[in-house]
Every structure is written in C-alpha cells, then in structure tokens.
Design a protein around this motif. Structure first.
Motif, PDB file in Angstrom:
ATOM      1  N   UNK A 127       1.176  74.806  94.859  1.00  0.00           N
ATOM      2  CA  UNK A 127       0.150  73.955  94.255  1.00  0.00           C
ATOM      3  C   UNK A 127      -0.698  73.331  95.351  1.00  0.00           C
ATOM      4  N   UNK A 128      -1.821  72.773  94.948  1.00  0.00           N
ATOM      5  CA  UNK A 128      -2.708  72.041  95.861  1.00  0.00           C
ATOM      6  C   UNK A 128      -3.470  71.015  95.046  1.00  0.00           C
ATOM      7  N   UNK A 129      -3.845  69.933  95.705  1.00  0.00           N
ATOM      8  CA  UNK A 129      -4.667  68.930  95.028  1.00  0.00           C
ATOM      9  C   UNK A 129      -6.045  69.515  94.758  1.00  0.00           C
ATOM     10  N   UNK A 130      -6.813  68.862  93.906  1.00  0.00           N
ATOM     11  CA  UNK A 130      -8.148  69.370  93.546  1.00  0.00           C
ATOM     12  C   UNK A 130      -9.042  69.516  94.767  1.00  0.00           C
ATOM     13  N   UNK A 131      -8.953  68.560  95.700  1.00  0.00           N
ATOM     14  CA  UNK A 131      -9.823  68.634  96.879  1.00  0.00           C
ATOM     15  C   UNK A 131      -9.424  69.749  97.838  1.00  0.00           C
ATOM     16  N   UNK A 132      -8.181  70.254  97.678  1.00  0.00           N
ATOM     17  CA  UNK A 132      -7.708  71.332  98.541  1.00  0.00           C
ATOM     18  C   UNK A 132      -7.643  72.661  97.797  1.00  0.00           C
ATOM     19  N   UNK A 161      -0.890  73.500  82.258  1.00  0.00           N
ATOM     20  CA  UNK A 161       0.133  73.599  81.217  1.00  0.00           C
ATOM     21  C   UNK A 161       1.302  74.470  81.682  1.00  0.00           C
ATOM     22  N   UNK A 162       0.984  75.563  82.364  1.00  0.00           N
ATOM     23  CA  UNK A 162       2.048  76.435  82.859  1.00  0.00           C
ATOM     24  C   UNK A 162       2.862  75.747  83.955  1.00  0.00           C
ATOM     25  N   UNK A 163       2.190  74.969  84.806  1.00  0.00           N
ATOM     26  CA  UNK A 163       2.909  74.212  85.839  1.00  0.00           C
ATOM     27  C   UNK A 163       3.872  73.229  85.189  1.00  0.00           C
ATOM     28  N   UNK A 168       6.909  75.006  83.966  1.00  0.00           N
ATOM     29  CA  UNK A 168       7.834  75.375  85.029  1.00  0.00           C
ATOM     30  C   UNK A 168       8.544  74.149  85.604  1.00  0.00           C
ATOM     31  N   UNK A 169       7.788  73.101  85.841  1.00  0.00           N
ATOM     32  CA  UNK A 169       8.328  71.878  86.443  1.00  0.00           C
ATOM     33  C   UNK A 169       7.818  70.676  85.645  1.00  0.00           C
ATOM     34  N   UNK A 170       8.542  70.256  84.607  1.00  0.00           N
ATOM     35  CA  UNK A 170       8.070  69.172  83.737  1.00  0.00           C
ATOM     36  C   UNK A 170       7.705  67.891  84.479  1.00  0.00           C
ATOM     37  N   UNK A 171       8.382  67.586  85.582  1.00  0.00           N
ATOM     38  CA  UNK A 171       8.076  66.350  86.297  1.00  0.00           C
ATOM     39  C   UNK A 171       6.771  66.408  87.068  1.00  0.00           C
ATOM     40  N   UNK A 172       6.156  67.587  87.149  1.00  0.00           N
ATOM     41  CA  UNK A 172       4.841  67.710  87.779  1.00  0.00           C
ATOM     42  C   UNK A 172       3.724  67.769  86.737  1.00  0.00           C
ATOM     43  N   UNK A 173       4.038  67.529  85.475  1.00  0.00           N
ATOM     44  CA  UNK A 173       3.039  67.588  84.403  1.00  0.00           C
ATOM     45  C   UNK A 173       1.898  66.612  84.695  1.00  0.00           C
ATOM     46  N   UNK A 174       0.678  67.118  84.575  1.00  0.00           N
ATOM     47  CA  UNK A 174      -0.502  66.293  84.762  1.00  0.00           C
ATOM     48  C   UNK A 174      -0.885  66.038  86.202  1.00  0.00           C
TER      49      UNK A 174
END
Length: 331
Positions: free
Chosen positions: A87-92, A112-114, A117-123
């Motif tokens: 993953x990467x932040x929007x700016x990256x 949504x797919x992220x 896969x990893x519910x604690x990374x939702x949003x």
C-alpha cells in the motif's frame, strides 16, 4: 563423504539439511553459544516474497526464490501462505505505480478489497497491490527447526566452535560465515539492517504489509501473540550492533503512518545486524580447492537459502557439476 559446514545461520543450516538428505556426513561448526546467537538471520523479516523482491532485485532472485515456500514447508514448517499486501498513501501513489511496473503476479486492489484482506486497515488506503502467491514465516522458529532437523538426520552441531575453514580436515568444507568470510572474500560488503519488534493488542494483521515511501519503504510482518516485526533499513555499513536515532524515528513514524495504533505499541526488541553482499547483490558459491564459500545472500537469506543449499550440495557431491551461482578460484 564427510562435510564440515562453518556457520549455523540460515544458509549453513539449509546446506547441512540438503547434504544430509543426500547421504553426506555433516558437522556444523558455530561460533555462537546457540542457534541465532551470531547470525544476521535472527533479525530477518522471514518474507518469502519473490515477486515483491523483483521490484529491486535481479531476475535470479525472483526465479530461484519461487520454490522457497514449498522447501520451508517440507523442512521446517510454519509457513503462512496469505500473500503480501503493498500500500501507499495518496501522496505516494506514484511509488505504488512504479512498484507495480517493476513486479508481476499481483492484483490491483481498491479500498474495499484492502479492508477485506486486512479489516484494521479499512478506510486508510484507497489503492494497493496484492501478491496472493507469497508467504512468510517466523525466522527464529524456522532456523531452530532446521537445527533440530540436522540433529534428527544424524548431523552434528558444535556450538562455541570458532574455526578456520581451510584448517578443518573434512573432505569438503562449506564456509557459510557471512561477513566473517571477508578475510578470504574481500569483495564482500556489509549492508546494515535495523528492525523493531512491537507488541500491540489494538491492531491485527494477517500477512506482511509493505508501506511504500520515497525515503524509507517499510514492511510489517505479523508474528504470534500480537507481535510485529517492523523493518528494515538498508545502510551501507558493516556495523552490526548500533541503531541510529534517525532510523528508529523513521521506522516508528512509518509504522504510525500505516496505523495510528502503533503509537501505543510496546517496543519489545531492537535488532541490528549487517547482511553480507557482493557488488552485484547476488549470492555466489565460490570454490577454492576443497573449500566452497556460500555467501552474499544480501537481504534474501530465507528466500534464496533453499536454492543455494541445493546448488552447494551439487557442488560438494559432484566436483564436475556447474551450479548456476558457482565461481571457481585457484586452490
């Protein structure tokens, strides 16, 4: 054939297992007092991620690493096959695009797919890459299991045994000492890696997660009981035992960027060591008479040890063989 292996890190133990499976008599000499005491593999992430490594590694790393997970399952167990999430932040976002251009065997995933896969990374991330075929293991459990397998197959491990490889009287000697072999392999250099082990009950991850950043890409590998390995820096240095304040801040800051829950995590351990690497960052078997040096695995110790161990066994048992990574020197 009597074979001496010098060094009980991941490479030495994998070589011992491969040789024992093919009928050799093996004695492993390890200068440390126990498994992992002097091995940089003790501080590894344990990611079996050949396609992700293709982002910066040469083609042989990807190709030779593809069978690593299956080898570890057969010989040590503990392999978790849940893939790798990048993953990467929007700016990256450009870093994510660049990573995808240099790798293969992944699926583009949205927010949504992220979350699936990893519910604690939702949003937290809207785009990512999922490498479903990759795996990971706990490196400390894995090398302990290899040591047990060596003993179970009739091999011998001598701890506290600091020896000169060329002085041993075995028919063939495998020198797997890592950076300690610079006395005979002067082109070896050290690449220091620094890592943290954090403990948190506020976040759960099911697989390694890589957070891309232009300055310090981070990976977090889940381990048992709420522990997470956070790594790792790559610093051109042979220093083995010192983490810098800058590296500590960057690792902690990147972990916080992945999820704010890491701000309250307990720092359980700080680890540093230097990985052995040749100028091209590819491993080599270097044959000098009856001594064969197995070295230069750089940051790919657990990924490439299985393939290098099989090549080393070929070189030991058939002196006319020409394994892919073999270099011959004068005796």
């Amino acid at each position: 054939m009597d074979v001496a292996v010098v060094g009980a890190g991941v490479v030495g133990l994998a070589c011992a297992v491969a040789l024992l499976a093919r009928g050799a008599r093996v004695t492993v000499h390890e200068r440390g007092a126990h498994v992992g005491a002097e091995a940089c593999s003790w501080y590894a992430g344990g990611m079996l991620a050949p396609w992700c490594e293709g982002e910066s590694a040469e083609e042989p790393v990807v190709r030779l690493g593809r069978e690593a997970a299956a080898w570890w399952e057969r010989h040590a167990g503990g392999v978790v096959r849940r893939g790798t999430l990048v993953v990467a932040s929007s700016r990256d976002r450009a870093e994510l695009r660049r990573f995808g251009e240099r790798t293969s065997r992944f699926e583009d995933v949205d927010g949504a797919a992220i979350a699936g896969l990893e519910p604690d990374l939702a949003g937290r991330f809207s785009r990512g890459l999922f490498f479903a075929e990759e795996a990971h293991l706990d490196p400390r459990l894995a090398i302990a299991a290899l040591a047990e397998r060596v003993l179970a197959r009739g091999g011998t491990i001598r701890f506290g045994s600091e020896v000169e490889p060329a002085a041993l009287d075995a028919e063939v000697v495998l020198d797997c000492r890592g950076l300690a072999a610079r006395d005979v392999l002067p082109e070896l250099r050290g690449v220091k890696g620094e890592m943290l082990i954090l403990k948190s009950d506020e976040i759960a991850l099911s697989r390694p997660v890589r957070l891309l950043h232009p300055r310090i890409p981070l990976y977090i590998v889940p381990r048992a009981a709420g522990h997470f390995m956070v790594g790792a820096t790559m610093i051109e240095s042979g220093a083995r035992r010192r983490i810098s304040a800058r590296s500590m801040l960057e690792l902690l800051g990147a972990a916080y960027a992945l999820h704010p829950a890491f701000a309250e995590a307990e720092i359980v351990e700080i680890g540093t060591d230097a990985r052995p690497a040749f100028p091209d960052n590819l491993p080599r078997l270097t044959r000098r008479g009856r001594v064969i040096h197995v070295n230069g695995l750089y940051r790919h110790g657990f990924l490439l040890s299985p393939a290098m161990a099989q090549m080393a066994a070929d070189a030991v048992l058939d002196p006319h063989s020409r394994p892919e990574m073999l270099h011959d020197l004068a005796a």
